[in-house]
Design a protein around this motif. Structure first.
Motif, PDB file in Angstrom:
ATOM      1  N   SER A 154      28.314 -32.237  94.830  1.00 20.76           N
ATOM      2  CA  SER A 154      29.620 -32.369  94.202  1.00 20.76           C
ATOM      3  C   SER A 154      29.407 -32.736  92.742  1.00 20.76           C
ATOM      4  O   SER A 154      28.533 -33.550  92.419  1.00 20.76           O
ATOM      5  N   TRP A 156      31.428 -32.661  88.455  1.00 15.44           N
ATOM      6  CA  TRP A 156      32.645 -32.558  87.634  1.00 15.44           C
ATOM      7  C   TRP A 156      32.193 -32.311  86.199  1.00 15.44           C
ATOM      8  O   TRP A 156      31.699 -33.214  85.532  1.00 15.44           O
ATOM      9  N   GLU A 157      32.313 -31.040  85.771  1.00 15.73           N
ATOM     10  CA  GLU A 157      31.800 -30.631  84.467  1.00 15.73           C
ATOM     11  C   GLU A 157      32.780 -29.658  83.824  1.00 15.73           C
ATOM     12  O   GLU A 157      33.675 -29.111  84.470  1.00 15.73           O
ATOM     13  N   TYR A 159      35.251 -29.819  81.780  1.00 19.47           N
ATOM     14  CA  TYR A 159      36.674 -30.118  81.719  1.00 19.47           C
ATOM     15  C   TYR A 159      37.081 -30.336  80.261  1.00 19.47           C
ATOM     16  O   TYR A 159      36.255 -30.361  79.353  1.00 19.47           O
ATOM     17  N   PRO A 169      30.305 -35.963  82.057  1.00 21.31           N
ATOM     18  CA  PRO A 169      30.154 -34.923  83.080  1.00 21.31           C
ATOM     19  C   PRO A 169      28.937 -35.177  83.954  1.00 21.31           C
ATOM     20  O   PRO A 169      27.972 -35.808  83.530  1.00 21.31           O
ATOM     21  N   GLY A 214      34.814 -29.469  91.777  1.00 22.21           N
ATOM     22  CA  GLY A 214      35.953 -30.342  91.524  1.00 22.21           C
ATOM     23  C   GLY A 214      36.816 -30.407  92.760  1.00 22.21           C
ATOM     24  O   GLY A 214      36.783 -29.512  93.616  1.00 22.21           O
ATOM     25  N   ASN A 242      41.232 -39.404  94.832  1.00 24.27           N
ATOM     26  CA  ASN A 242      39.792 -39.428  94.617  1.00 24.27           C
ATOM     27  C   ASN A 242      39.287 -40.863  94.741  1.00 24.27           C
ATOM     28  O   ASN A 242      39.547 -41.703  93.891  1.00 24.27           O
TER      29      ASN A 242
END
Length: 279
Positions: A154, A156-157, A159, A169, A214, A242
């Motif tokens: 998982s 999160w990049e 953005y 990130p 995401g 989250n």
């Protein structure tokens, strides 16, 4: 001043149904809310209660229907409550039944599920929502607070970045959520319980086996998988707060992080929601 709309009913009617027509018992514990609409305006505007069905009577009706439908799946039971009220009271136009289940799981004795002994199943609260009028019925099933976690795969990049952005990130993070999900029925499955389990199993398979760029994308793919698994579902809505696990910096103590020690927190949290339907 006009009365725009009104409804009333009984909430938190708690009832346990025990089906004991064989050695293997089934238990279904519910907290039920029943709300009525119809010819009740005068009770509000005139203080005229002649058409008002006492909320205590509504509670009694829930219990009567429970006894008459001990074996019914929760979705069927909700429909039976609504139908009882529509059949009995001509001035009732609509009945909304919401039911939240306290779920019990069989105790395993020497690896075998026991016939009549149970422990509380704590992950998530199954729910049913039914709206019935004389023209038709809308039925949804779902679950609230269904919690799951993956420790890798998982990220999160890529953005949006601007002067308000401080989050760094990452391509490797923990992903945890306490999901609320609700699916609308457009058909009657052979078993609601089996179909509900298939919805969750399909969604969790996607969660566990695919890389998540995401929460948004993963939720969408989970919804797609649920619809593919259960053709009687018309659409599914998911909401995923989250639940964050923040890395703990132990470098002052000569320890590296290495993705192993975190602080759990869910306040504040990201709140992501989507609905996936059939084209």
């Amino acid at each position: 001043m006009p009365l725009i709309r009104n409804s009333y009913g009984k909430g938190r009617v708690r009832v346990m149904r025990v089906q004991r027509d064989s050695a293997r018992h089934e238990v279904r514990e519910l907290s039920v809310q029943v709300m009525l609409t119809g010819d009740f305006d005068a009770a509000y505007t005139e203080g005229d209660n002649r058409h008002v069905i006492a909320t205590d009577s509504i509670k009694n009706i829930v219990n009567i229907v429970a006894r008459d439908h001990v074996e019914a799946e929760n979705e069927v039971f909700a429909g039976a409550v609504a139908q009882y009220l529509l059949d009995r009271y001509s001035h009732v136009a609509g009945v909304e039944v919401s039911a939240r289940e306290t779920r019990w799981q069989r105790i395993a004795v020497d690896g075998v599920a026991h016939d009549h002994s149970f422990v509380l199943d704590g992950n998530g609260t199954p729910l049913v929502k039914l709206m019935a009028t004389r023209e038709g019925v809308r039925l949804a099933s779902g679950v609230d607070g269904f919690t799951f976690l993956k420790t890798t795969q998982s990220g999160w990049e890529n953005y949006w970045f601007d002067e308000a952005t401080t989050l760094k990130p990452t391509a490797d993070r923990l992903f945890a959520t306490s999901m609320a999900a609700e699916w609308q029925w457009n058909g009657v499955p052979s078993s609601y319980a089996a179909a509900n389990a298939a919805v969750l199993a399909a969604a969790l398979k996607v969660f566990a086996t695919t890389y998540s760029p995401g929460v948004q994308n993963t939720m969408y793919l989970m919804g797609e998988a649920a619809l593919a698994a259960v053709p009687e579902v018309a659409e599914i809505s998911l909401a995923c707060p989250n639940k964050h696990y923040l890395p703990i910096d132990l470098s002052p103590f000569g320890r590296s992080f290495d993705g192993q020690v975190f602080t759990p927190t869910d306040e504040p949290h990201g709140q992501i929601a989507c609905t996936v339907g059939r084209g």
